[in-house]
Design a protein around this motif. Structure first.
Motif, mmCIF file in Angstrom:
data_model
loop_
_atom_site.group_PDB
_atom_site.id
_atom_site.type_symbol
_atom_site.label_atom_id
_atom_site.label_comp_id
_atom_site.label_asym_id
_atom_site.label_seq_id
_atom_site.Cartn_x
_atom_site.Cartn_y
_atom_site.Cartn_z
ATOM 1 N N LEU A 144 31.094 130.141 -4.487
ATOM 2 C CA LEU A 144 30.287 129.094 -3.855
ATOM 3 C C LEU A 144 28.840 129.552 -3.688
ATOM 4 N N GLY A 145 28.662 130.842 -3.379
ATOM 5 C CA GLY A 145 27.309 131.374 -3.261
ATOM 6 C C GLY A 145 26.559 131.349 -4.590
ATOM 7 N N ILE A 146 27.247 131.704 -5.663
ATOM 8 C CA ILE A 146 26.635 131.644 -7.003
ATOM 9 C C ILE A 146 26.242 130.209 -7.323
ATOM 10 N N TRP A 147 27.156 129.274 -7.046
ATOM 11 C CA TRP A 147 26.876 127.874 -7.343
ATOM 12 C C TRP A 147 25.664 127.385 -6.549
ATOM 13 N N ALA A 148 25.593 127.769 -5.275
ATOM 14 C CA ALA A 148 24.478 127.333 -4.425
ATOM 15 C C ALA A 148 23.145 127.840 -4.962
ATOM 16 N N LEU A 149 23.113 129.091 -5.387
ATOM 17 C CA LEU A 149 21.878 129.676 -5.908
ATOM 18 C C LEU A 149 21.433 128.951 -7.172
ATOM 19 N N VAL A 150 22.361 128.732 -8.097
ATOM 20 C CA VAL A 150 22.017 128.058 -9.346
ATOM 21 C C VAL A 150 21.585 126.617 -9.076
ATOM 22 N N ALA A 151 22.253 125.954 -8.137
ATOM 23 C CA ALA A 151 21.886 124.572 -7.803
ATOM 24 C C ALA A 151 20.475 124.497 -7.244
ATOM 25 N N ALA A 152 20.100 125.438 -6.397
ATOM 26 C CA ALA A 152 18.748 125.438 -5.839
ATOM 27 C C ALA A 152 17.709 125.650 -6.931
ATOM 28 N N LEU A 153 17.975 126.574 -7.845
ATOM 29 C CA LEU A 153 17.022 126.851 -8.916
ATOM 30 C C LEU A 153 16.843 125.646 -9.835
ATOM 31 N N TYR A 154 17.952 125.004 -10.207
ATOM 32 C CA TYR A 154 17.839 123.860 -11.099
ATOM 33 C C TYR A 154 17.308 122.626 -10.376
ATOM 34 N N GLY A 155 17.516 122.547 -9.070
ATOM 35 C CA GLY A 155 16.893 121.469 -8.318
ATOM 36 C C GLY A 155 15.381 121.573 -8.361
ATOM 37 N N LEU A 156 14.861 122.788 -8.178
ATOM 38 C CA LEU A 156 13.414 123.003 -8.270
ATOM 39 C C LEU A 156 12.916 122.780 -9.695
ATOM 40 N N HIS A 157 13.750 123.097 -10.662
ATOM 41 C CA HIS A 157 13.404 122.829 -12.060
ATOM 42 C C HIS A 157 13.220 121.323 -12.286
ATOM 43 N N GLU A 158 14.126 120.515 -11.760
ATOM 44 C CA GLU A 158 14.015 119.069 -11.911
ATOM 45 C C GLU A 158 12.752 118.529 -11.247
ATOM 46 N N LEU A 159 12.334 119.171 -10.169
ATOM 47 C CA LEU A 159 11.148 118.740 -9.441
ATOM 48 C C LEU A 159 9.850 119.253 -10.062
ATOM 49 N N GLY A 160 9.964 120.013 -11.140
ATOM 50 C CA GLY A 160 8.792 120.512 -11.841
ATOM 51 C C GLY A 160 8.132 121.695 -11.160
ATOM 52 N N MET A 161 8.866 122.405 -10.299
ATOM 53 C CA MET A 161 8.285 123.524 -9.549
ATOM 54 C C MET A 161 8.552 124.875 -10.204
ATOM 55 N N LEU A 162 9.519 124.950 -11.079
ATOM 56 C CA LEU A 162 9.757 126.145 -11.885
ATOM 57 C C LEU A 162 10.516 125.721 -13.127
ATOM 58 N N ARG A 163 10.653 126.641 -14.072
ATOM 59 C CA ARG A 163 11.310 126.306 -15.332
ATOM 60 C C ARG A 163 12.563 127.160 -15.506
ATOM 61 N N MET A 164 13.669 126.468 -15.765
ATOM 62 C CA MET A 164 14.947 127.126 -16.014
ATOM 63 C C MET A 164 15.413 126.791 -17.432
ATOM 64 N N PRO A 165 16.250 127.646 -18.029
ATOM 65 C CA PRO A 165 16.754 127.346 -19.378
ATOM 66 C C PRO A 165 17.644 126.103 -19.361
ATOM 67 N N THR A 166 17.489 125.268 -20.375
ATOM 68 C CA THR A 166 18.298 124.045 -20.489
ATOM 69 C C THR A 166 18.877 123.947 -21.895
ATOM 70 N N PRO A 167 19.899 124.747 -22.185
ATOM 71 C CA PRO A 167 20.484 124.717 -23.529
ATOM 72 C C PRO A 167 21.150 123.377 -23.803
ATOM 73 N N MET A 168 20.956 122.868 -25.003
ATOM 74 C CA MET A 168 21.565 121.600 -25.393
ATOM 75 C C MET A 168 21.470 121.451 -26.904
ATOM 76 N N ARG A 169 22.248 120.538 -27.416
ATOM 77 C CA ARG A 169 22.181 120.196 -28.838
ATOM 78 C C ARG A 169 21.314 118.954 -28.975
ATOM 79 N N ARG A 170 20.143 119.119 -29.514
ATOM 80 C CA ARG A 170 19.162 118.036 -29.544
ATOM 81 C C ARG A 170 19.415 117.113 -30.735
ATOM 82 N N ARG A 171 20.335 116.187 -30.527
ATOM 83 C CA ARG A 171 20.612 115.221 -31.588
ATOM 84 C C ARG A 171 21.050 113.897 -30.973
ATOM 85 N N GLN A 172 20.937 112.853 -31.776
ATOM 86 C CA GLN A 172 21.407 111.538 -31.391
ATOM 87 C C GLN A 172 22.303 111.019 -32.512
#
Length: 286
Positions: A144-172
């Motif tokens: 739960l602690g690991i999840w909380a830390l990652v959630a906080a980091l990606y929340g700030l990423h969504e808000l444009g306050m820091l940048r986190m890796p976002t792996p994905m397959r870029r296709r449609q």
């Protein structure tokens, strides 16, 4: 009133654009003021802390609640993402003259939802099942602690306050299929591609937290249910587009307007992740 409210209103009725206009989709910093991007996560964190203190959930229950929250945020964020708009453009747009097959936007939306659930639900169950096999090696409080830390980091990423890796397959969905297949088949196939999440754009960071949480919790039934929720959530833009066009609006105008709404939803999603992180962190020590 912000500077993008007028374009948002005007774009609800414009005709097809002759040229690409990427400026219609601003950055999150352009669409949401810095003050709002500071206040939103603070308010969400306060709400998360208050909920954890009031409910005092056990670590296992707090993990489940956090994952459900991430699933809900993923469904909301998927609504107004560029991926959601692409689906709306395929499913809800009027059938082009000369295309073989007969269908209506409502029926195409039904086929799309079916395809998405057919692949999404088993994917969620599989992720939960893998977590069930390997999850016993990690203490639930640490998880739960690991999840909380990652959630906080990606929340700030969504808000444009820091940048986190976002792996994905870029296709449609390939354009060739859109031009050659019957519309209901295109909608169904697009749904099957989107359902698992891993074979197409991942627009919201909440999706990563959903997957991580299911891996840590190891609950196949919860995984199937939440991936079904996300699959259905991605259908809401198409439903809104159908309602909008039936009321006399234009499809290009709807898509342009939603590109502006997207960033506002992104900021809310980021704040939501911060709030869930605060809830999970306080639940550990409460």
């Amino acid at each position: 009133m912000t500077t993008i409210d007028a374009p948002l209103r005007d774009s609800l009725a414009h005709s097809p654009l002759s040229d690409d206009a990427p400026q219609l989709r601003p950055t999150v910093a352009e669409a949401v003021s810095r003050r709002a991007r500071l206040l939103l996560p603070l308010a969400a964190a306060a709400a998360g802390i208050g909920a954890a203190v009031a409910l005092a959930p056990a670590n296992g229950l707090a993990m489940t609640a956090s994952i459900v929250g991430a699933g809900a945020l993923t469904a909301i964020a998927a609504n107004w993402s560029t991926c959601g708009m692409s689906v709306a453009g395929v499913v809800a747009a009027p059938k082009q003259p000369g295309r073989k097959g007969s269908s209506t936007p409502a029926r195409r939306l039904g086929w799309h939802a079916l395809g998405s659930v057919l692949t999404g639900a088993p994917t969620g169950a599989l992720i939960g099942g893998i977590g069930m096999l390997v999850g016993g090696f990690l203490n639930i409080g640490i998880a739960l602690g690991i999840w909380a830390l990652v959630a906080a980091l990606y929340g700030l990423h969504e808000l444009g306050m820091l940048r986190m890796p976002t792996p994905m397959r870029r296709r449609q969905l390939p354009r060739r299929l859109r031009r050659t297949m019957e519309p209901w088949k295109v909608s169904f196939l697009f749904g099957m591609m989107i359902g698992p999440g891993f074979v197409i754009f991942i627009r919201s960071s909440a999706y990563y937290l959903l997957v991580l949480g299911l891996m840590l919790a190891g609950n196949p039934l919860l995984g199937a249910a939440l991936f079904t929720l996300v699959s259905l959530g991605r259908c809401l833009p198409s439903l809104a587009a159908i309602v909008h066009t039936r009321a006399g609006g234009t499809m290009p105008g709807f898509l342009s307007a939603m590109c502006l709404v997207d960033r506002r939803v992104q900021a809310i999603t980021g704040a939501g992740l911060v709030g869930l992180a605060a809830f999970a962190a306080v639940a550990i020590i409460n």
